[in-house]
Design an enzyme around this catalytic site. Sequence first.
Site, PDB file in Angstrom:
ATOM      1  N   ILE A  80      15.681   5.056   3.432  1.00 57.65           N
ATOM      2  CA  ILE A  80      14.856   5.287   2.246  1.00 57.65           C
ATOM      3  C   ILE A  80      13.723   6.238   2.636  1.00 57.65           C
ATOM      4  O   ILE A  80      13.141   6.101   3.736  1.00 57.65           O
ATOM      5  CB  ILE A  80      14.267   3.943   1.722  1.00 57.65           C
ATOM      6  N   SER A  91      17.186  -4.990   6.291  1.00 59.07           N
ATOM      7  CA  SER A  91      17.667  -3.633   6.562  1.00 59.07           C
ATOM      8  C   SER A  91      19.134  -3.715   6.915  1.00 59.07           C
ATOM      9  O   SER A  91      19.605  -4.729   7.451  1.00 59.07           O
ATOM     10  CB  SER A  91      16.898  -3.038   7.745  1.00 59.07           C
ATOM     11  N   TYR A 104      14.272  -4.569  16.068  1.00 62.14           N
ATOM     12  CA  TYR A 104      14.248  -4.521  14.599  1.00 62.14           C
ATOM     13  C   TYR A 104      15.494  -5.195  14.018  1.00 62.14           C
ATOM     14  O   TYR A 104      15.405  -5.974  13.057  1.00 62.14           O
ATOM     15  CB  TYR A 104      14.162  -3.050  14.205  1.00 62.14           C
ATOM     16  N   ASP A 156      -3.405  -9.449   7.620  1.00 59.66           N
ATOM     17  CA  ASP A 156      -2.364  -9.124   8.585  1.00 59.66           C
ATOM     18  C   ASP A 156      -1.328 -10.242   8.542  1.00 59.66           C
ATOM     19  O   ASP A 156      -1.662 -11.401   8.823  1.00 59.66           O
ATOM     20  CB  ASP A 156      -3.013  -9.012   9.979  1.00 59.66           C
ATOM     21  N   ALA A 187      15.029  -8.898  14.385  1.00 58.54           N
ATOM     22  CA  ALA A 187      14.049  -9.422  13.426  1.00 58.54           C
ATOM     23  C   ALA A 187      14.654  -9.506  12.029  1.00 58.54           C
ATOM     24  O   ALA A 187      14.520 -10.525  11.330  1.00 58.54           O
ATOM     25  CB  ALA A 187      12.806  -8.523  13.411  1.00 58.54           C
ATOM     26  N   LYS A 188      15.343  -8.449  11.607  1.00 58.91           N
ATOM     27  CA  LYS A 188      15.902  -8.439  10.251  1.00 58.91           C
ATOM     28  C   LYS A 188      17.065  -9.427  10.124  1.00 58.91           C
ATOM     29  O   LYS A 188      17.218 -10.082   9.088  1.00 58.91           O
ATOM     30  CB  LYS A 188      16.347  -7.021   9.871  1.00 58.91           C
ATOM     31  N   ASN A 237       7.864  -7.692   2.113  1.00 59.41           N
ATOM     32  CA  ASN A 237       8.258  -6.293   2.322  1.00 59.41           C
ATOM     33  C   ASN A 237       7.620  -5.665   3.563  1.00 59.41           C
ATOM     34  O   ASN A 237       8.212  -4.774   4.163  1.00 59.41           O
ATOM     35  CB  ASN A 237       7.868  -5.497   1.062  1.00 59.41           C
ATOM     36  N   SER A 255       0.813  -1.224   0.000  1.00 66.21           N
ATOM     37  CA  SER A 255       0.000   0.000   0.000  1.00 66.21           C
ATOM     38  C   SER A 255       0.839   1.262   0.000  1.00 66.21           C
ATOM     39  O   SER A 255       0.359   2.320  -0.420  1.00 66.21           O
ATOM     40  CB  SER A 255      -0.933   0.011   1.221  1.00 66.21           C
ATOM     41  N   ARG A 256       2.058   1.173   0.514  1.00 67.29           N
ATOM     42  CA  ARG A 256       2.845   2.407   0.679  1.00 67.29           C
ATOM     43  C   ARG A 256       4.325   2.121   0.428  1.00 67.29           C
ATOM     44  O   ARG A 256       4.740   0.970   0.341  1.00 67.29           O
ATOM     45  CB  ARG A 256       2.669   2.946   2.098  1.00 67.29           C
TER      46      ARG A 256
HETATM   47  P1  NAP Z   1       6.121   1.966   5.237  1.00 63.00           P
HETATM   48  O1  NAP Z   1       6.109   3.085   4.262  1.00 63.00           O
HETATM   49  O2  NAP Z   1       5.954   2.249   6.695  1.00 63.00           O
HETATM   50  O3  NAP Z   1       5.021   0.886   4.786  1.00 63.00           O
HETATM   51  C1  NAP Z   1       4.832  -0.269   5.546  1.00 63.00           C
HETATM   52  C2  NAP Z   1       3.951  -1.221   4.783  1.00 63.00           C
HETATM   53  O4  NAP Z   1       3.850  -2.449   5.543  1.00 63.00           O
HETATM   54  C3  NAP Z   1       2.528  -0.705   4.611  1.00 63.00           C
HETATM   55  O5  NAP Z   1       2.075  -1.121   3.343  1.00 63.00           O
HETATM   56  C4  NAP Z   1       1.755  -1.431   5.718  1.00 63.00           C
HETATM   57  O6  NAP Z   1       0.365  -1.622   5.429  1.00 63.00           O
HETATM   58  C5  NAP Z   1       2.468  -2.772   5.714  1.00 63.00           C
HETATM   59  N1  NAP Z   1       2.290  -3.518   6.944  1.00 63.00           N
HETATM   60  C6  NAP Z   1       2.753  -3.203   8.188  1.00 63.00           C
HETATM   61  N2  NAP Z   1       2.375  -4.157   9.072  1.00 63.00           N
HETATM   62  C7  NAP Z   1       1.679  -5.087   8.363  1.00 63.00           C
HETATM   63  C8  NAP Z   1       1.023  -6.293   8.702  1.00 63.00           C
HETATM   64  N3  NAP Z   1       1.019  -6.747   9.968  1.00 63.00           N
HETATM   65  N4  NAP Z   1       0.389  -6.996   7.727  1.00 63.00           N
HETATM   66  C9  NAP Z   1       0.382  -6.541   6.452  1.00 63.00           C
HETATM   67  N5  NAP Z   1       0.999  -5.400   6.064  1.00 63.00           N
HETATM   68  C10 NAP Z   1       1.620  -4.683   7.013  1.00 63.00           C
HETATM   69  O7  NAP Z   1       7.471   1.123   5.146  1.00 63.00           O
HETATM   70  P2  NAP Z   1       8.687   1.170   4.082  1.00 63.00           P
HETATM   71  O8  NAP Z   1       9.642   2.197   4.517  1.00 63.00           O
HETATM   72  O9  NAP Z   1       8.168   1.136   2.700  1.00 63.00           O
HETATM   73  O10 NAP Z   1       9.373  -0.234   4.439  1.00 63.00           O
HETATM   74  C11 NAP Z   1       9.148  -1.414   3.705  1.00 63.00           C
HETATM   75  C12 NAP Z   1      10.144  -2.463   4.181  1.00 63.00           C
HETATM   76  O11 NAP Z   1      11.462  -1.979   4.011  1.00 63.00           O
HETATM   77  C13 NAP Z   1      10.007  -2.825   5.662  1.00 63.00           C
HETATM   78  O12 NAP Z   1      10.228  -4.198   5.844  1.00 63.00           O
HETATM   79  C14 NAP Z   1      11.116  -2.035   6.304  1.00 63.00           C
HETATM   80  O13 NAP Z   1      11.539  -2.623   7.515  1.00 63.00           O
HETATM   81  C15 NAP Z   1      12.160  -2.090   5.223  1.00 63.00           C
HETATM   82  N6  NAP Z   1      13.163  -1.022   5.304  1.00 63.00           N
HETATM   83  C16 NAP Z   1      12.784   0.284   5.174  1.00 63.00           C
HETATM   84  C17 NAP Z   1      13.769   1.267   5.250  1.00 63.00           C
HETATM   85  C18 NAP Z   1      13.464   2.731   5.119  1.00 63.00           C
HETATM   86  O14 NAP Z   1      14.378   3.546   5.332  1.00 63.00           O
HETATM   87  N7  NAP Z   1      12.244   3.126   4.774  1.00 63.00           N
HETATM   88  C19 NAP Z   1      15.101   0.905   5.481  1.00 63.00           C
HETATM   89  C20 NAP Z   1      15.430  -0.426   5.607  1.00 63.00           C
HETATM   90  C21 NAP Z   1      14.446  -1.378   5.511  1.00 63.00           C
HETATM   91  P3  NAP Z   1      -0.748  -0.473   5.811  1.00 63.00           P
HETATM   92  O15 NAP Z   1      -0.572   0.611   4.787  1.00 63.00           O
HETATM   93  O16 NAP Z   1      -2.061  -1.171   5.717  1.00 63.00           O
HETATM   94  O17 NAP Z   1      -0.421  -0.007   7.200  1.00 63.00           O
END
Ligand code: NAP
Length: 241
Positions: free
Chosen positions: A187, A141, A154, A60, A157-158, A89, A11-12
Amino acid sequence: MRKYALVTGGSRGIGRAASIKLASMGYYVLINYKSNQEEAQKTLDIIAGNGGEAQLMPFDIENTNEITGALDEWVNQNKDAYIEVLVNNAGIRKDNLLFWMSDDEWNNVINTNLNGTFYITRALVKYMLNKKYGRIINIVSISGVTGMAGQTNYSAAKAGIIGLTKALALESAKKKVTVNAIAPGFIDTDMTKDMVQEELKKRIPAGRFGTAEEVAELIGFLASNKASYITGQVIGISGGL
Ligand code: NAP
């Protein structure tokens, strides 16, 4: 014949960019999310606007009943098809110093990131092994590779997902199912919007946060046929961090 990909947390952020990328590669994308239907619908609309195909698949990832319900229904409606690309993801962070960390902060982060990845992968890998082709891409991550202060939950977990990635790659390689992890640095998404970018940028050799689209390009490559000989790897995408 249609080819299917499932992106959790589509979704995001990174999940949205990955869904758009995979749809542009010809995949029919199953866009998973937990509760934010409005944003998930936006992902779907962008894909449809580009001439691609997708559908929403809310569940979920912590809840095995919801996962089984959604996937069983899909399998029943798509008897000859299977999901050949899985992007694990969806993720959350709840930062705190370890000595302040509550059971909930620990368990929620482990349950969503690590257990969620296990539940979905277990549900789908059997079809990939059976069809002798598949791609599993786990978004971890840099925090799970080097550790990050304030993120013991975190990072654990990762790092756990990295172990899963390497072990499952060994189990699946002969069946042409590759399993890799992508380790982003910082990111620009909702997950990092509470961070002080100006300060953090000074630590990043590239001098900026990455974009979700840059991560999606790597996801697209690992999902493609061109990445057939890459498995069990953790690939960083962090501007040199
Ligand atoms: P984000 O913008 O916060 O989006 C999180 C997404 O995960 C949303 O689509 C959310 O759905 C979904 N989600 C969360 N809990 C869930 C659940 N229990 N069941 C189903 N969906 C769930 O995150 P992002 O930054 O894009 O991160 C994506 C991945 O990259 C994550 O695994 C994060 O740990 C990893 N990551 C991110 C970064 C960074 O800097 N952004 C860096 C390293 C790693 P809803 O919209 O319905 O809430």
